[in-house]
Write a protein that holds these residues in place. Structure first.
Motif, short mmCIF file in Angstrom:
data_model
loop_
_atom_site.label_atom_id
_atom_site.label_comp_id
_atom_site.label_asym_id
_atom_site.label_seq_id
_atom_site.Cartn_x
_atom_site.Cartn_y
_atom_site.Cartn_z
N VAL A 134 0.86 -1.18 0.00
CA VAL A 134 0.00 0.00 0.00
C VAL A 134 0.90 1.23 0.00
N ASN A 135 0.33 2.38 -0.36
CA ASN A 135 1.08 3.62 -0.14
C ASN A 135 0.68 4.20 1.21
N ASP A 136 1.33 5.29 1.61
CA ASP A 136 1.08 5.81 2.95
C ASP A 136 -0.33 6.34 3.11
N ALA A 137 -0.94 6.82 2.03
CA ALA A 137 -2.32 7.31 2.13
C ALA A 137 -3.27 6.17 2.46
N VAL A 138 -3.10 5.02 1.80
CA VAL A 138 -3.95 3.86 2.07
C VAL A 138 -3.72 3.34 3.49
N GLY A 139 -2.45 3.29 3.90
CA GLY A 139 -2.15 2.87 5.27
C GLY A 139 -2.79 3.79 6.29
N ASP B 287 0.10 6.30 13.36
CA ASP B 287 0.96 5.26 12.80
C ASP B 287 0.32 4.54 11.61
N GLY B 288 -0.26 5.35 10.71
CA GLY B 288 -0.96 4.77 9.57
C GLY B 288 -0.06 3.96 8.66
N SER B 289 1.13 4.47 8.41
CA SER B 289 1.99 3.78 7.45
C SER B 289 2.56 2.49 8.02
N GLY B 290 2.50 2.30 9.34
CA GLY B 290 2.94 1.04 9.94
C GLY B 290 1.77 0.15 10.29
N LYS B 291 0.97 0.61 11.22
CA LYS B 291 -0.23 -0.12 11.64
C LYS B 291 -1.16 -0.36 10.45
N GLY B 292 -1.30 0.65 9.58
CA GLY B 292 -2.20 0.52 8.43
C GLY B 292 -1.75 -0.56 7.47
N ALA B 293 -0.44 -0.67 7.24
CA ALA B 293 0.07 -1.71 6.36
C ALA B 293 -0.19 -3.09 6.95
N ALA B 294 0.03 -3.23 8.26
CA ALA B 294 -0.23 -4.50 8.92
C ALA B 294 -1.71 -4.86 8.86
N LEU B 295 -2.58 -3.86 9.06
CA LEU B 295 -4.02 -4.11 8.99
C LEU B 295 -4.44 -4.53 7.58
N THR B 296 -3.82 -3.93 6.57
CA THR B 296 -4.11 -4.33 5.18
C THR B 296 -3.73 -5.78 4.96
N ALA B 297 -2.57 -6.17 5.49
CA ALA B 297 -2.16 -7.57 5.40
C ALA B 297 -3.14 -8.48 6.14
N ALA B 298 -3.59 -8.03 7.31
CA ALA B 298 -4.53 -8.83 8.11
C ALA B 298 -5.87 -8.99 7.40
N GLU C 152 -13.45 6.97 5.12
CA GLU C 152 -13.28 6.42 3.77
C GLU C 152 -12.34 7.26 2.91
N ILE C 153 -11.65 8.21 3.54
CA ILE C 153 -10.67 9.03 2.82
C ILE C 153 -9.39 9.07 3.64
N GLY C 154 -8.26 8.94 2.96
CA GLY C 154 -6.96 9.08 3.61
C GLY C 154 -6.15 10.16 2.92
N LEU C 155 -5.49 11.00 3.69
CA LEU C 155 -4.72 12.12 3.14
C LEU C 155 -3.33 12.16 3.76
N ILE C 156 -2.32 12.37 2.94
CA ILE C 156 -0.95 12.56 3.40
C ILE C 156 -0.53 14.00 3.14
N LEU C 157 -0.09 14.66 4.20
CA LEU C 157 0.48 16.00 4.10
C LEU C 157 1.83 15.98 4.80
N GLY C 158 2.84 15.55 4.07
CA GLY C 158 4.17 15.44 4.65
C GLY C 158 5.20 15.87 3.62
N THR C 159 6.23 15.04 3.44
CA THR C 159 7.21 15.31 2.40
C THR C 159 6.52 15.41 1.04
N GLY C 160 5.56 14.52 0.82
CA GLY C 160 4.72 14.56 -0.37
C GLY C 160 3.28 14.85 0.00
N CYS C 161 2.42 14.85 -1.00
CA CYS C 161 0.99 15.06 -0.77
C CYS C 161 0.21 14.13 -1.68
N ASN C 162 -0.71 13.36 -1.09
CA ASN C 162 -1.50 12.41 -1.86
C ASN C 162 -2.76 12.07 -1.08
N ALA C 163 -3.74 11.51 -1.78
CA ALA C 163 -4.99 11.12 -1.13
C ALA C 163 -5.51 9.83 -1.75
#
Length: 483
Positions: free
Chosen positions: A198-203, A442-453, A216-227
Protein backbone atom coordinates in the motif's frame (compact mmCIF):
# COMPACT_ATOMS: atom_id res chain seq x y z
CA UNK A 1 0.16 43.42 8.20
CA UNK A 2 -0.01 46.52 10.52
CA UNK A 3 -2.52 49.13 9.35
CA UNK A 4 -1.04 52.31 10.91
CA UNK A 5 2.15 53.26 9.04
CA UNK A 6 3.92 56.30 7.72
CA UNK A 7 3.67 57.12 4.02
CA UNK A 8 7.17 55.68 3.48
CA UNK A 9 6.29 52.44 5.28
CA UNK A 10 3.01 52.12 3.43
CA UNK A 11 4.83 52.37 0.14
CA UNK A 12 7.20 49.64 1.28
CA UNK A 13 4.37 47.35 2.32
CA UNK A 14 2.47 48.00 -0.88
CA UNK A 15 5.58 46.95 -2.78
CA UNK A 16 5.86 43.79 -0.67
CA UNK A 17 2.18 43.08 -1.32
CA UNK A 18 2.75 43.29 -5.07
CA UNK A 19 5.29 40.46 -4.83
CA UNK A 20 3.11 38.13 -2.72
CA UNK A 21 -0.43 38.83 -3.95
CA UNK A 22 -0.34 35.71 -6.14
CA UNK A 23 -0.72 33.55 -3.03
CA UNK A 24 -4.06 35.19 -2.16
CA UNK A 25 -6.68 33.33 -4.19
CA UNK A 26 -10.42 33.86 -4.23
CA UNK A 27 -13.04 31.27 -3.28
CA UNK A 28 -14.03 31.03 -6.94
CA UNK A 29 -10.42 30.11 -7.82
CA UNK A 30 -10.55 27.14 -5.43
CA UNK A 31 -13.95 26.11 -6.83
CA UNK A 32 -12.34 26.17 -10.27
CA UNK A 33 -9.60 23.91 -8.88
CA UNK A 34 -12.29 21.51 -7.62
CA UNK A 35 -14.05 21.33 -10.98
CA UNK A 36 -10.77 20.69 -12.79
CA UNK A 37 -9.71 18.09 -10.24
CA UNK A 38 -13.00 16.20 -10.44
CA UNK A 39 -12.81 16.06 -14.22
CA UNK A 40 -9.23 14.77 -14.03
CA UNK A 41 -10.35 12.13 -11.51
CA UNK A 42 -13.08 10.96 -13.88
CA UNK A 43 -10.53 10.81 -16.71
CA UNK A 44 -8.26 8.70 -14.51
CA UNK A 45 -11.06 6.27 -13.65
CA UNK A 46 -12.10 5.65 -17.26
CA UNK A 47 -10.32 2.95 -19.22
CA UNK A 48 -10.12 4.93 -22.47
CA UNK A 49 -8.77 8.14 -20.92
CA UNK A 50 -6.65 6.90 -18.02
CA UNK A 51 -3.49 6.67 -20.10
CA UNK A 52 -3.50 10.39 -20.85
CA UNK A 53 -4.73 11.52 -17.44
CA UNK A 54 -2.33 13.27 -15.07
CA UNK A 55 -4.14 11.84 -12.05
CA UNK A 56 -3.83 8.09 -12.51
CA UNK A 57 -6.51 7.00 -9.98
CA UNK A 58 -4.86 3.62 -9.47
CA UNK A 59 -7.06 0.84 -8.00
CA UNK A 60 -5.19 -0.51 -4.98
CA UNK A 61 -6.88 -3.96 -4.78
CA UNK A 62 -7.74 -3.15 -1.15
CA UNK A 63 -11.43 -4.07 -1.20
CA UNK A 64 -12.40 -4.03 2.45
CA UNK A 65 -11.76 -1.95 5.56
CA UNK A 66 -10.88 -3.54 8.93
CA UNK A 67 -13.87 -4.92 10.86
CA UNK A 68 -12.19 -5.38 14.25
CA UNK A 69 -11.78 -9.15 13.97
CA UNK A 70 -8.18 -9.02 12.70
CA UNK A 71 -5.76 -11.05 14.83
CA UNK A 72 -2.18 -12.24 14.57
CA UNK A 73 1.44 -11.22 14.26
CA UNK A 74 2.52 -9.13 11.28
CA UNK A 75 5.58 -7.31 10.01
CA UNK A 76 5.20 -3.93 8.38
CA UNK A 77 7.73 -2.05 6.27
CA UNK A 78 7.30 1.70 5.78
CA UNK A 79 9.40 3.13 2.94
CA UNK A 80 8.69 6.64 1.78
CA UNK A 81 11.67 8.89 2.38
CA UNK A 82 15.26 9.02 3.50
CA UNK A 83 14.39 6.79 6.49
CA UNK A 84 12.33 3.63 6.61
CA UNK A 85 10.80 1.70 9.48
CA UNK A 86 10.37 -1.97 10.22
CA UNK A 87 7.52 -2.78 12.60
CA UNK A 88 6.22 -5.79 14.47
CA UNK A 89 2.46 -5.39 14.85
CA UNK A 90 0.40 -7.71 17.05
CA UNK A 91 -3.35 -7.46 16.47
CA UNK A 92 -6.04 -8.78 18.81
CA UNK A 93 -9.31 -7.25 17.66
CA UNK A 94 -9.11 -3.54 18.46
CA UNK A 95 -6.03 -4.03 20.64
CA UNK A 96 -2.80 -3.22 18.83
CA UNK A 97 0.77 -3.64 20.08
CA UNK A 98 3.58 -2.14 17.99
CA UNK A 99 7.36 -2.36 18.21
CA UNK A 100 9.43 -0.60 15.58
CA UNK A 101 12.88 0.52 14.55
CA UNK A 102 13.94 3.24 12.09
CA UNK A 103 16.78 2.76 9.61
CA UNK A 104 18.58 5.28 7.41
CA UNK A 105 18.90 5.08 3.63
CA UNK A 106 22.26 6.64 2.70
CA UNK A 107 22.33 9.08 -0.22
CA UNK A 108 24.52 6.72 -2.27
CA UNK A 109 21.80 4.04 -2.04
CA UNK A 110 19.01 6.52 -2.89
CA UNK A 111 20.92 7.30 -6.10
CA UNK A 112 22.30 3.81 -6.70
CA UNK A 113 20.71 0.64 -8.08
CA UNK A 114 17.48 -1.10 -7.15
CA UNK A 115 19.41 -4.18 -6.03
CA UNK A 116 21.45 -2.08 -3.60
CA UNK A 117 18.29 -0.47 -2.21
CA UNK A 118 16.33 -3.67 -1.66
CA UNK A 119 19.34 -5.58 -0.35
CA UNK A 120 19.87 -2.82 2.22
CA UNK A 121 16.20 -3.00 3.26
CA UNK A 122 16.28 -6.80 3.44
CA UNK A 123 19.42 -6.71 5.61
CA UNK A 124 17.66 -4.40 8.05
CA UNK A 125 14.52 -6.57 8.13
CA UNK A 126 16.72 -9.60 8.82
CA UNK A 127 18.40 -7.84 11.75
CA UNK A 128 15.02 -6.74 13.10
CA UNK A 129 13.65 -10.30 12.97
CA UNK A 130 16.71 -11.63 14.81
CA UNK A 131 16.53 -8.87 17.44
CA UNK A 132 12.91 -9.85 18.18
CA UNK A 133 13.66 -13.59 18.09
CA UNK A 134 11.22 -14.25 15.24
CA UNK A 135 13.44 -16.38 13.00
CA UNK A 136 11.14 -19.42 13.16
CA UNK A 137 7.87 -17.48 12.80
CA UNK A 138 5.84 -17.33 9.60
CA UNK A 139 5.51 -13.57 9.17
CA UNK A 140 3.07 -11.92 6.75
CA UNK A 141 4.37 -8.49 5.75
CA UNK A 142 2.45 -5.36 4.81
CA UNK A 143 4.61 -3.06 2.69
CA UNK A 144 3.97 0.70 2.69
CA UNK A 145 5.68 2.03 -0.44
CA UNK A 146 5.00 5.74 -0.78
CA UNK A 147 5.85 6.27 -4.44
CA UNK A 148 3.58 6.24 -7.51
CA UNK A 149 2.83 2.64 -8.50
CA UNK A 150 0.61 0.78 -10.93
CA UNK A 151 -0.88 -2.03 -8.87
CA UNK A 152 -1.65 -5.33 -10.57
CA UNK A 153 -2.64 -7.17 -7.41
CA UNK A 154 -2.69 -6.69 -3.68
CA UNK A 155 0.95 -7.80 -3.49
CA UNK A 156 2.06 -6.77 -6.96
CA UNK A 157 2.89 -3.16 -7.83
CA UNK A 158 5.09 -1.69 -10.54
CA UNK A 159 6.89 1.56 -9.81
CA UNK A 160 5.65 4.31 -12.17
CA UNK A 161 8.33 6.88 -11.29
CA UNK A 162 10.60 7.83 -8.45
CA UNK A 163 9.87 10.97 -6.41
CA UNK A 164 11.27 12.55 -3.21
CA UNK A 165 14.87 12.53 -4.40
CA UNK A 166 15.16 8.78 -5.19
CA UNK A 167 16.70 7.73 -8.50
CA UNK A 168 17.50 4.02 -8.03
CA UNK A 169 18.04 2.53 -11.47
CA UNK A 170 16.42 -0.69 -12.59
CA UNK A 171 13.23 -0.26 -10.55
CA UNK A 172 10.84 1.84 -12.67
CA UNK A 173 8.40 -0.54 -14.36
CA UNK A 174 9.37 -3.45 -12.07
CA UNK A 175 7.29 -5.19 -9.39
CA UNK A 176 8.66 -3.79 -6.16
CA UNK A 177 7.19 -6.65 -4.10
CA UNK A 178 9.07 -9.19 -6.20
CA UNK A 179 12.28 -7.17 -5.88
CA UNK A 180 11.93 -7.08 -2.09
CA UNK A 181 10.93 -10.77 -1.83
CA UNK A 182 13.98 -11.77 -3.89
CA UNK A 183 16.22 -9.59 -1.70
CA UNK A 184 14.77 -11.20 1.45
CA UNK A 185 15.55 -14.64 0.02
CA UNK A 186 19.08 -13.53 -0.94
CA UNK A 187 20.00 -11.76 2.27
CA UNK A 188 18.05 -13.43 5.10
CA UNK A 189 16.86 -16.76 6.42
CA UNK A 190 13.52 -15.30 7.53
CA UNK A 191 10.10 -16.78 6.73
CA UNK A 192 8.56 -13.54 5.47
CA UNK A 193 5.77 -13.37 2.87
CA UNK A 194 4.78 -10.00 1.38
CA UNK A 195 0.97 -10.21 1.29
CA UNK A 196 0.02 -6.56 0.67
CA UNK A 197 1.58 -3.38 -0.67
CA UNK A 198 0.00 0.00 0.00
CA UNK A 199 1.08 3.62 -0.14
CA UNK A 200 1.08 5.81 2.95
CA UNK A 201 -2.32 7.31 2.13
CA UNK A 202 -3.95 3.86 2.07
CA UNK A 203 -2.15 2.87 5.27
CA UNK A 204 -3.39 6.06 6.91
CA UNK A 205 -6.97 5.29 5.85
CA UNK A 206 -6.79 1.66 7.00
CA UNK A 207 -5.33 2.60 10.38
CA UNK A 208 -8.04 5.16 11.13
CA UNK A 209 -10.84 2.95 9.77
CA UNK A 210 -9.85 0.32 12.34
CA UNK A 211 -11.60 2.45 14.96
CA UNK A 212 -13.93 4.63 12.85
CA UNK A 213 -16.36 3.11 10.37
CA UNK A 214 -17.10 6.55 8.84
CA UNK A 215 -13.54 6.85 7.55
CA UNK A 216 -13.28 6.42 3.77
CA UNK A 217 -10.67 9.03 2.82
CA UNK A 218 -6.96 9.08 3.61
CA UNK A 219 -4.72 12.12 3.14
CA UNK A 220 -0.95 12.56 3.40
CA UNK A 221 0.48 16.00 4.10
CA UNK A 222 4.17 15.44 4.65
CA UNK A 223 7.21 15.31 2.40
CA UNK A 224 4.72 14.56 -0.37
CA UNK A 225 0.99 15.06 -0.77
CA UNK A 226 -1.50 12.41 -1.86
CA UNK A 227 -4.99 11.12 -1.13
CA UNK A 228 -6.98 7.92 -1.45
CA UNK A 229 -10.65 7.07 -0.98
CA UNK A 230 -13.12 4.19 -1.26
CA UNK A 231 -14.78 4.13 -4.70
CA UNK A 232 -17.65 2.01 -5.97
CA UNK A 233 -16.30 -0.67 -8.31
CA UNK A 234 -18.88 0.14 -11.00
CA UNK A 235 -17.23 3.56 -11.42
CA UNK A 236 -13.74 2.12 -11.98
CA UNK A 237 -13.40 1.54 -15.71
CA UNK A 238 -9.78 0.42 -15.32
CA UNK A 239 -10.73 -2.54 -13.09
CA UNK A 240 -9.71 -5.73 -14.88
CA UNK A 241 -9.57 -8.18 -12.02
CA UNK A 242 -11.88 -11.16 -12.32
CA UNK A 243 -12.16 -11.96 -8.63
CA UNK A 244 -15.49 -10.36 -7.79
CA UNK A 245 -16.84 -13.10 -5.54
CA UNK A 246 -19.57 -12.38 -3.03
CA UNK A 247 -17.13 -12.09 -0.11
CA UNK A 248 -15.52 -9.06 -1.76
CA UNK A 249 -17.54 -5.84 -1.45
CA UNK A 250 -18.05 -4.10 -4.81
CA UNK A 251 -15.66 -1.34 -3.89
CA UNK A 252 -11.95 -0.63 -4.00
CA UNK A 253 -9.67 2.00 -2.49
CA UNK A 254 -8.42 4.35 -5.20
CA UNK A 255 -4.93 5.82 -4.90
CA UNK A 256 -5.46 9.14 -6.67
CA UNK A 257 -1.80 10.20 -6.99
CA UNK A 258 -3.19 13.73 -7.09
CA UNK A 259 0.24 15.27 -6.56
CA UNK A 260 0.50 15.21 -10.38
CA UNK A 261 -2.64 17.33 -10.78
CA UNK A 262 -1.72 20.32 -12.92
CA UNK A 263 1.04 18.61 -14.90
CA UNK A 264 -1.03 19.33 -18.04
CA UNK A 265 -0.98 23.07 -17.31
CA UNK A 266 -4.53 23.38 -15.95
CA UNK A 267 -3.29 25.00 -12.72
CA UNK A 268 -1.08 27.58 -14.41
CA UNK A 269 -3.71 30.24 -13.68
CA UNK A 270 -2.78 30.10 -9.99
CA UNK A 271 0.96 29.49 -10.12
CA UNK A 272 3.31 32.29 -9.13
CA UNK A 273 6.75 33.20 -10.42
CA UNK A 274 8.14 31.41 -7.35
CA UNK A 275 6.31 28.18 -8.26
CA UNK A 276 7.77 28.34 -11.75
CA UNK A 277 11.29 28.94 -10.45
CA UNK A 278 11.05 26.11 -7.93
CA UNK A 279 9.80 23.78 -10.66
CA UNK A 280 12.57 24.76 -13.08
CA UNK A 281 15.31 23.89 -10.60
CA UNK A 282 13.66 20.73 -9.24
CA UNK A 283 14.81 17.22 -10.17
CA UNK A 284 11.46 16.61 -11.93
CA UNK A 285 10.51 19.77 -13.88
CA UNK A 286 6.87 20.02 -15.03
CA UNK A 287 5.91 17.09 -12.79
CA UNK A 288 3.97 16.90 -9.49
CA UNK A 289 2.66 20.45 -9.87
CA UNK A 290 -0.01 20.29 -7.15
CA UNK A 291 2.40 18.58 -4.75
CA UNK A 292 4.93 21.37 -5.33
CA UNK A 293 2.40 23.94 -4.08
CA UNK A 294 1.48 21.97 -0.93
CA UNK A 295 3.98 19.49 0.41
CA UNK A 296 6.76 19.73 2.93
CA UNK A 297 9.42 18.93 0.38
CA UNK A 298 8.79 22.25 -1.35
CA UNK A 299 7.01 24.73 0.95
CA UNK A 300 10.16 26.01 2.64
CA UNK A 301 11.82 26.59 -0.72
CA UNK A 302 8.86 28.64 -1.96
CA UNK A 303 9.12 30.83 1.14
CA UNK A 304 12.88 31.16 0.59
CA UNK A 305 12.40 32.25 -3.02
CA UNK A 306 9.96 34.96 -1.93
CA UNK A 307 12.32 36.20 0.79
CA UNK A 308 15.23 36.28 -1.65
CA UNK A 309 13.15 38.27 -4.15
CA UNK A 310 12.13 40.78 -1.47
CA UNK A 311 15.75 41.04 -0.38
CA UNK A 312 16.92 41.73 -3.93
CA UNK A 313 14.27 44.45 -4.13
CA UNK A 314 15.70 46.01 -0.93
CA UNK A 315 12.42 45.39 0.89
CA UNK A 316 13.91 42.89 3.36
CA UNK A 317 17.27 42.25 5.07
CA UNK A 318 18.75 45.41 3.58
CA UNK A 319 21.85 45.07 5.79
CA UNK A 320 22.27 41.29 5.50
CA UNK A 321 25.26 39.56 3.93
CA UNK A 322 24.19 38.06 0.60
CA UNK A 323 26.52 35.09 1.18
CA UNK A 324 24.38 33.72 4.05
CA UNK A 325 22.51 30.40 3.85
CA UNK A 326 19.23 32.07 2.96
CA UNK A 327 20.54 32.59 -0.57
CA UNK A 328 21.37 28.89 -1.03
CA UNK A 329 18.76 26.62 -2.63
CA UNK A 330 17.08 24.17 -0.29
CA UNK A 331 18.39 25.72 2.93
CA UNK A 332 15.08 27.11 4.19
CA UNK A 333 13.41 23.96 5.53
CA UNK A 334 9.64 23.56 5.78
CA UNK A 335 10.00 22.94 9.52
CA UNK A 336 11.10 26.59 9.72
CA UNK A 337 7.67 27.63 8.42
CA UNK A 338 5.95 25.75 11.24
CA UNK A 339 8.35 27.18 13.82
CA UNK A 340 7.98 30.76 12.58
CA UNK A 341 4.19 30.57 12.51
CA UNK A 342 4.26 29.29 16.09
CA UNK A 343 5.49 32.73 17.25
CA UNK A 344 2.58 34.27 19.17
CA UNK A 345 4.01 37.53 20.50
CA UNK A 346 6.01 40.53 19.35
CA UNK A 347 9.36 39.03 20.34
CA UNK A 348 9.59 36.63 17.34
CA UNK A 349 11.79 34.19 19.25
CA UNK A 350 11.38 31.32 16.78
CA UNK A 351 11.76 33.57 13.76
CA UNK A 352 14.97 35.04 15.15
CA UNK A 353 16.32 31.55 15.88
CA UNK A 354 15.63 30.49 12.29
CA UNK A 355 17.29 33.61 10.89
CA UNK A 356 20.30 32.98 13.14
CA UNK A 357 20.53 29.39 11.84
CA UNK A 358 20.46 30.78 8.30
CA UNK A 359 23.29 33.15 9.28
CA UNK A 360 21.20 36.22 8.44
CA UNK A 361 22.74 39.17 10.28
CA UNK A 362 21.50 42.66 11.12
CA UNK A 363 17.83 41.77 10.67
CA UNK A 364 15.18 44.00 12.24
CA UNK A 365 11.85 43.36 13.97
CA UNK A 366 10.17 44.60 10.78
CA UNK A 367 12.10 41.93 8.86
CA UNK A 368 10.74 39.29 11.27
CA UNK A 369 7.18 40.52 10.64
CA UNK A 370 7.64 40.23 6.89
CA UNK A 371 9.18 36.75 7.15
CA UNK A 372 6.25 35.54 9.23
CA UNK A 373 3.76 37.16 6.86
CA UNK A 374 5.29 35.40 3.85
CA UNK A 375 5.15 32.07 5.70
CA UNK A 376 1.46 32.55 6.53
CA UNK A 377 0.58 33.28 2.89
CA UNK A 378 2.46 30.31 1.45
CA UNK A 379 1.13 27.85 4.06
CA UNK A 380 -2.45 29.15 3.79
CA UNK A 381 -2.44 28.59 0.03
CA UNK A 382 -1.13 25.07 0.61
CA UNK A 383 -3.83 24.34 3.22
CA UNK A 384 -6.59 25.77 1.04
CA UNK A 385 -5.43 23.79 -2.00
CA UNK A 386 -5.39 20.57 0.04
CA UNK A 387 -8.84 21.51 1.36
CA UNK A 388 -10.16 21.97 -2.18
CA UNK A 389 -8.94 18.47 -2.99
CA UNK A 390 -10.62 17.00 0.08
CA UNK A 391 -13.86 18.89 -0.59
CA UNK A 392 -13.87 17.35 -4.08
CA UNK A 393 -13.68 13.85 -2.58
CA UNK A 394 -16.26 14.58 0.15
CA UNK A 395 -18.72 15.90 -2.44
CA UNK A 396 -18.11 12.86 -4.66
CA UNK A 397 -18.75 10.36 -1.85
CA UNK A 398 -21.78 12.45 -0.76
CA UNK A 399 -22.19 10.79 2.65
CA UNK A 400 -23.76 12.51 5.65
CA UNK A 401 -20.85 12.02 8.06
CA UNK A 402 -17.33 11.58 6.78
CA UNK A 403 -14.04 11.11 8.60
CA UNK A 404 -10.83 11.97 6.77
CA UNK A 405 -7.72 10.28 8.13
CA UNK A 406 -4.71 12.59 7.86
CA UNK A 407 -1.04 11.98 8.50
CA UNK A 408 2.29 13.56 7.64
CA UNK A 409 4.76 15.93 9.26
CA UNK A 410 3.28 19.08 7.69
CA UNK A 411 -0.17 18.37 9.15
CA UNK A 412 1.23 17.21 12.49
CA UNK A 413 3.56 20.09 13.20
CA UNK A 414 2.20 23.16 11.43
CA UNK A 415 0.23 25.17 14.03
CA UNK A 416 -2.55 26.36 11.68
CA UNK A 417 -2.88 23.76 8.93
CA UNK A 418 -5.75 21.81 10.51
CA UNK A 419 -7.87 24.89 11.23
CA UNK A 420 -7.20 26.48 7.85
CA UNK A 421 -8.24 23.30 6.05
CA UNK A 422 -11.43 22.92 8.10
CA UNK A 423 -12.48 26.51 7.38
CA UNK A 424 -11.96 26.13 3.64
CA UNK A 425 -13.60 22.68 3.42
CA UNK A 426 -16.74 24.04 5.15
CA UNK A 427 -16.84 26.75 2.52
CA UNK A 428 -16.49 24.31 -0.39
CA UNK A 429 -18.51 21.17 0.48
CA UNK A 430 -22.17 20.67 -0.37
CA UNK A 431 -24.61 22.02 2.23
CA UNK A 432 -25.48 19.45 4.92
CA UNK A 433 -22.38 17.27 4.53
CA UNK A 434 -20.50 16.89 7.80
CA UNK A 435 -16.84 15.95 8.10
CA UNK A 436 -13.98 15.78 10.53
CA UNK A 437 -10.22 15.59 10.04
CA UNK A 438 -8.67 12.93 12.26
CA UNK A 439 -4.96 12.46 12.84
CA UNK A 440 -4.19 8.85 11.92
CA UNK A 441 -1.85 7.25 14.40
CA UNK A 442 0.96 5.26 12.80
CA UNK A 443 -0.96 4.77 9.57
CA UNK A 444 1.99 3.78 7.45
CA UNK A 445 2.94 1.04 9.94
CA UNK A 446 -0.23 -0.12 11.64
CA UNK A 447 -2.20 0.52 8.43
CA UNK A 448 0.07 -1.71 6.36
CA UNK A 449 -0.23 -4.50 8.92
CA UNK A 450 -4.02 -4.11 8.99
CA UNK A 451 -4.11 -4.33 5.18
CA UNK A 452 -2.16 -7.57 5.40
CA UNK A 453 -4.53 -8.83 8.11
CA UNK A 454 -7.65 -7.95 6.09
CA UNK A 455 -6.06 -9.64 3.07
CA UNK A 456 -5.52 -12.86 5.01
CA UNK A 457 -9.04 -12.70 6.47
CA UNK A 458 -10.52 -12.43 2.96
CA UNK A 459 -8.16 -15.13 1.67
CA UNK A 460 -9.28 -17.51 4.43
CA UNK A 461 -12.93 -16.62 3.77
CA UNK A 462 -12.44 -17.40 0.10
CA UNK A 463 -10.86 -20.76 0.95
CA UNK A 464 -13.70 -21.56 3.36
CA UNK A 465 -16.33 -20.53 0.82
CA UNK A 466 -14.61 -22.55 -1.91
CA UNK A 467 -14.47 -25.56 0.41
CA UNK A 468 -18.16 -25.28 1.21
CA UNK A 469 -19.04 -24.94 -2.47
CA UNK A 470 -16.93 -27.99 -3.31
CA UNK A 471 -18.66 -29.88 -0.53
CA UNK A 472 -22.08 -28.91 -1.87
CA UNK A 473 -21.08 -29.91 -5.40
CA UNK A 474 -19.80 -33.27 -4.15
CA UNK A 475 -23.02 -33.86 -2.20
CA UNK A 476 -25.11 -33.03 -5.28
CA UNK A 477 -23.09 -35.46 -7.39
CA UNK A 478 -23.54 -38.22 -4.73
CA UNK A 479 -27.30 -37.65 -4.61
CA UNK A 480 -27.45 -37.80 -8.41
CA UNK A 481 -25.52 -41.07 -8.47
CA UNK A 482 -27.82 -42.61 -5.83
CA UNK A 483 -30.87 -41.43 -7.75
Amino acid sequence: MPSTRSAEQLTKYEKIESFVKGFKLSGSAYKRVMALLHQEMINGLKHHSQGGADIKMFPTFVRSLPDGSECGEFLALDLGGTNFRVLLVRLQGHDVEIQSKTYLIPQRIMLGTGIQLFDHIADCIGKFVVEHDLQNHQLPLGFTFSFPCQQEGLAKARLSKWTKGFRCEGVVGKDICQLLQEALQRRTNCHVEIVAVVNDAVGTLMSAAHGDRNCEIGLILGTGCNACYMEGLDNVGTWKHGEDQDHHPRQVIINTEWGAFGDNGCLDFMRTEYDHELDTFSINPAKQIMEKMISGMYMGEIVRLVLVRLSHENLLFTSADRDCNLFERGRFYTKYVSEIESDTDEFFRNTKQVLDELQVENYTTEDCKVVKYVCTLVSARAAFLAAAGLATLINRLNKQDMTIAVDGSLYRFHPRFHNLMCLKIKELVKPGLKFKLSLSHDGSGKGAALTAAVSLRLRNLKMTTSGEENGKNLATQTISVKA
